[in-house]
Design an enzyme around this catalytic site. Structure first.
Site, PDB file in Angstrom:
ATOM      1  N   GLU A   1      -4.629 -11.433  -7.120  1.00  0.00           N
ATOM      2  CA  GLU A   1      -4.456 -12.316  -5.974  1.00  0.00           C
ATOM      3  C   GLU A   1      -3.134 -11.933  -5.347  1.00  0.00           C
ATOM      4  OE1 GLU A   1      -3.550 -16.578  -6.366  1.00  0.00           O
ATOM      5  OE2 GLU A   1      -2.746 -15.813  -4.482  1.00  0.00           O
TER       6      GLU A   1
ATOM      7  N   CYS B   1       1.062 -18.945  -2.039  1.00  0.00           N
ATOM      8  CA  CYS B   1       0.115 -17.967  -1.492  1.00  0.00           C
ATOM      9  C   CYS B   1      -0.671 -18.577  -0.346  1.00  0.00           C
ATOM     10  CB  CYS B   1      -0.816 -17.479  -2.582  1.00  0.00           C
ATOM     11  SG  CYS B   1      -1.218 -18.752  -3.756  1.00  0.00           S
TER      12      CYS B   1
HETATM   13  P1  NAP Z   1       5.364  -8.441  -8.175  1.00  0.00           P
HETATM   14  O1  NAP Z   1       6.530  -7.625  -7.859  1.00  0.00           O
HETATM   15  O2  NAP Z   1       4.060  -7.935  -7.709  1.00  0.00           O
HETATM   16  O3  NAP Z   1       5.330  -8.613  -9.776  1.00  0.00           O
HETATM   17  C1  NAP Z   1       4.321  -9.360 -10.442  1.00  0.00           C
HETATM   18  C2  NAP Z   1       4.184  -8.850 -11.875  1.00  0.00           C
HETATM   19  O4  NAP Z   1       3.526  -7.582 -11.869  1.00  0.00           O
HETATM   20  C3  NAP Z   1       5.503  -8.625 -12.597  1.00  0.00           C
HETATM   21  O5  NAP Z   1       5.299  -8.950 -13.954  1.00  0.00           O
HETATM   22  C4  NAP Z   1       5.757  -7.150 -12.425  1.00  0.00           C
HETATM   23  O6  NAP Z   1       6.502  -6.593 -13.480  1.00  0.00           O
HETATM   24  C5  NAP Z   1       4.348  -6.583 -12.457  1.00  0.00           C
HETATM   25  N1  NAP Z   1       4.203  -5.385 -11.634  1.00  0.00           N
HETATM   26  C6  NAP Z   1       4.353  -5.304 -10.280  1.00  0.00           C
HETATM   27  N2  NAP Z   1       4.091  -4.055  -9.855  1.00  0.00           N
HETATM   28  C7  NAP Z   1       3.758  -3.343 -10.953  1.00  0.00           C
HETATM   29  C8  NAP Z   1       3.397  -1.974 -11.162  1.00  0.00           C
HETATM   30  N3  NAP Z   1       3.319  -1.135 -10.150  1.00  0.00           N
HETATM   31  N4  NAP Z   1       3.138  -1.594 -12.423  1.00  0.00           N
HETATM   32  C9  NAP Z   1       3.222  -2.448 -13.458  1.00  0.00           C
HETATM   33  N5  NAP Z   1       3.574  -3.746 -13.324  1.00  0.00           N
HETATM   34  C10 NAP Z   1       3.840  -4.181 -12.089  1.00  0.00           C
HETATM   35  O7  NAP Z   1       5.501  -9.923  -7.621  1.00  0.00           O
HETATM   36  P2  NAP Z   1       6.721 -10.961  -7.687  1.00  0.00           P
HETATM   37  O8  NAP Z   1       7.843 -10.422  -8.504  1.00  0.00           O
HETATM   38  O9  NAP Z   1       6.152 -12.246  -8.106  1.00  0.00           O
HETATM   39  O10 NAP Z   1       7.184 -11.147  -6.201  1.00  0.00           O
HETATM   40  C11 NAP Z   1       7.473 -10.104  -5.341  1.00  0.00           C
HETATM   41  C12 NAP Z   1       6.726 -10.320  -4.041  1.00  0.00           C
HETATM   42  O11 NAP Z   1       5.352 -10.606  -4.316  1.00  0.00           O
HETATM   43  C13 NAP Z   1       7.152 -11.498  -3.209  1.00  0.00           C
HETATM   44  O12 NAP Z   1       8.264 -11.235  -2.416  1.00  0.00           O
HETATM   45  C14 NAP Z   1       5.918 -11.779  -2.411  1.00  0.00           C
HETATM   46  O13 NAP Z   1       5.873 -10.920  -1.301  1.00  0.00           O
HETATM   47  C15 NAP Z   1       4.794 -11.443  -3.326  1.00  0.00           C
HETATM   48  N6  NAP Z   1       4.149 -12.606  -3.978  1.00  0.00           N
HETATM   49  C16 NAP Z   1       3.010 -13.084  -3.438  1.00  0.00           C
HETATM   50  C17 NAP Z   1       2.367 -14.142  -4.032  1.00  0.00           C
HETATM   51  C18 NAP Z   1       1.096 -14.672  -3.470  1.00  0.00           C
HETATM   52  O14 NAP Z   1       0.504 -15.517  -4.108  1.00  0.00           O
HETATM   53  N7  NAP Z   1       0.649 -14.212  -2.332  1.00  0.00           N
HETATM   54  C19 NAP Z   1       2.865 -14.735  -5.185  1.00  0.00           C
HETATM   55  C20 NAP Z   1       4.039 -14.224  -5.730  1.00  0.00           C
HETATM   56  C21 NAP Z   1       4.647 -13.145  -5.115  1.00  0.00           C
HETATM   57  P3  NAP Z   1       8.090  -6.557 -13.485  1.00  0.00           P
HETATM   58  O15 NAP Z   1       8.489  -7.676 -14.330  1.00  0.00           O
HETATM   59  O16 NAP Z   1       8.421  -5.248 -14.089  1.00  0.00           O
HETATM   60  O17 NAP Z   1       8.552  -6.670 -12.076  1.00  0.00           O
END
Ligand code: NAP
Length: 527
Positions: free
Chosen positions: A265, A302
């Site tokens: 999501e 979201c």
């Molecule tokens: P994220 O950067 O996508 O990280 C979510 C989880 O996935 C973390 O545990 C991260 O690990 C892991 N991850 C991300 N990319 C990966 C990859 N390429 N390979 C392996 N693991 C990976 O999301 P976030 O930290 O929650 O927030 C960053 C951005 O996500 C926000 O600024 C926003 O734009 C978006 N967001 C959107 C929603 C929504 O519901 N639409 C919700 C939350 C966030 P690590 O611990 O190593 O980072």
């Protein structure tokens, strides 16, 4: 409860060997104890081996035993008491009332899945009894039920440290389906994750389940997450987070020798359509409702309303005036992490520097770190249609109003949208004809369509759909909220001509589980 900073692998607590994660209080930028040394590939290997070992026995636990397990997790989470709320507040900057409500939702969700497990509808039993006398060919005996997919990897979300994290919706639905779960904790709230992880660990023990039913891993730098998705014993994954992270992991899951379902999501801007009669008769009330929804949780939902679409004219002008006044009074709010704050600032700067976008208003500034200063912007439909980047999610309180020349331009904008979690119509009876024109477009675009409500606030029920076409999610056929989420982790198996001695309970002639079954095409009465 004292936090130890250890990984939870089955019933063991293990000190990691890789770079440590330290939680940071986003309201002060102060580090929080303890450090969480990251897991290694060997830890992933251990957790997957235990999960695989647990799978066959866990998936055949009785419906009652599995329901009690889910209820015990909820009881154990509640038993942590204030420590959980205090730690979550320190790690996320979210207020106490919000987190207390979120804990209620998390435990309510686990108990709701317990009810679903007991009812057994998800087994979707279908029996086509043999017809040996059928001409010209006899019919074989066919019996279908659903079984669990296998061990599931869950990526906790940053924005719901309880309800979409360690024991959140993905974990609850996978456990309900009969799948062992390995959680990759979100690095922003490791202490909250440990507290909840230990509650699940205790529930596994007190319910006498195999230890591999649940493990919790920490680690940043992608290694743990990628190793989990690539492990051949993992048969599905649930993710909530960024579009880039979700897409990268989804591609990894599809590129495996055995591709697996990856339920991500990701990103949605949740368009709100202000139809003419509603805008004319109650524009002011709608403007206040809109700003309240936009400011909820600093817009870190979201389902935050990131796009407003309406026809130009005096009614839209006065809506904008009220929204401007309301937004200017909005207090700043602490964002979840410095990374999310920086991404928000970048998104806002792109809008302020865009030649065709006009800034309508900003909220109040704050003098503590990572403060979200809400933003409201406006552009013309033609400019929105000409620039794909204006559809990009700005995660945080930010919304773009699209001024359309007429109803046909409103429909063009709707048609141009990417996949969304929600679409909202603000309308009166006099707007029904316009709404009817939009509805088929919105059905193609969104997972949930609502009238005269606001998209923030997602009810956990049986009919909820929290999903939608890409990029809202990676698989529009399912939901990540509500009881239908269980079907993501199940698959049908058909048994042909099995002797009674080999048939699973759910498929036996005398219906010992008292299930509602489809028998020769007819729904059997539940006993
Ligand atoms: P994220 O950067 O996508 O990280 C979510 C989880 O996935 C973390 O545990 C991260 O690990 C892991 N991850 C991300 N990319 C990966 C990859 N390429 N390979 C392996 N693991 C990976 O999301 P976030 O930290 O929650 O927030 C960053 C951005 O996500 C926000 O600024 C926003 O734009 C978006 N967001 C959107 C929603 C929504 O519901 N639409 C919700 C939350 C966030 P690590 O611990 O190593 O980072």
């Amino acid at each position: 409860m004292t936090l130890t900073g250890e990984l939870l692998i089955g019933q063991r607590a293990v000190t990691g060997t890789q770079a440590a994660i330290e939680a940071v209080n986003p309201a002060t930028d102060e580090k929080l104890e303890p450090a969480y040394a990251g897991g290694s590939k060997a830890d992933v290997e251990q957790a997957c081996a235990l999960a695989w070992e647990a799978f066959d026995s866990y998936r055949e636990t009785s419906l009652e035993a599995r329901a009690i397990f889910l209820e015990t997790i909820a009881d154990e989470i509640e038993a942590i008491g204030d420590d959980l709320i205090e730690r979550a507040m320190a790690e996320t900057g979210l207020p106490q009332a919000r987190l207390t409500g979120e804990r209620g939702r998390t435990c309510g969700q686990l108990r709701l899945f317990a009810k679903v497990v007991r009812a057994g509808e998800w087994l979707d039993v279908r029996i086509d009894p043999a017809q040996p006398e059928r001409q010209p060919m006899p019919r074989v005996d066919l019996r279908q039920r659903h079984i669990a997919l296998g061990p599931v990897a869950v990526f906790g979300a940053s924005n719901f440290p309880l309800a979409f994290s360690v024991a959140g919706g993905d974990t609850a639905s996978a456990l309900a389906a009969g799948c062992p779960v390995i959680v990759k904790a979100h690095s922003a709230h490791p202490g909250t994750s440990e507290l909840v992880g230990r509650a699940v660990q205790k529930a596994v023990k007190s319910c006498n389940l195999p230890e591999g039913v649940f493990s919790l891993l920490f680690g940043s730098g992608r290694e743990i997450g990628q190793a989990l998705v690539l492990d051949p014993r993992i048969k599905a994954a649930g993710f909530t987070g960024s579009r880039s992270g979700g897409t990268a992991l989804w591609k990894l899951a599809q590129g495996r020798p055995e591709p697996i379902p990856f339920y991500a999501e990701m990103s949605s801007i949740n368009p709100v359509f202000l139809l003419p009669s509603a805008l004319g008769t109650r524009g002011e009330e709608i403007a206040w409702g809109f700003i309240a929804s936009l400011n909820m949780g600093a817009g870190q939902f979201c389902t935050s309303p990131g796009l407003v679409i309406a026809e130009k004219g005096p009614a839209l002008d006065s809506f904008i005036q009220t929204a401007r006044d309301a937004l200017q009074e909005s207090a700043s709010q602490t964002m979840l992490t410095s990374g999310i704050f920086e991404a928000y600032q970048q998104g806002i700067s792109k809008l302020t520097q865009h030649g065709q976008v006009q800034e309508i208003a900003r909220g109040k500034t704050g003098d503590t770190p990572n403060q979200c200063q809400a933003g409201l912007f406006m552009t013309k439909a033609a400019d929105f249609l000409a620039d794909e980047t204006l559809q990009e999610e700005v995660f945080g309180s930010s919304s773009l109003i699209i001024e359309c020349a007429n109803a046909s331009e409103v429909a063009q904008v709707a048609e141009h949208l990417e996949g969304q979690l929600t679409a909202t119509l603000q309308m009166e009876d006099a707007d029904v004809d316009v709404a009817r024109q939009l509805l088929p477009i919105l059905e193609r675009k969104a997972g949930r369509i609502m009238v005269n409500g606001w998209p923030t606030g997602v009810e956990v029920g049986h009919a909820m759909v929290h999903g939608g076409p890409f990029p809202a999610t990676s698989d529009s056929r399912t939901t990540s909220v509500g009881t239908a989420a269980v079907y993501r982790f199940l698959r049908p198996v058909c048994y042909q001509d099995l002797p009674a001695a080999l048939l699973p309970e759910a498929l036996k002639d005398n219906n010992p589980l008292g299930l509602s079954r489809l028998y020769d095409g007819q729904r059997e009465a539940v006993r």
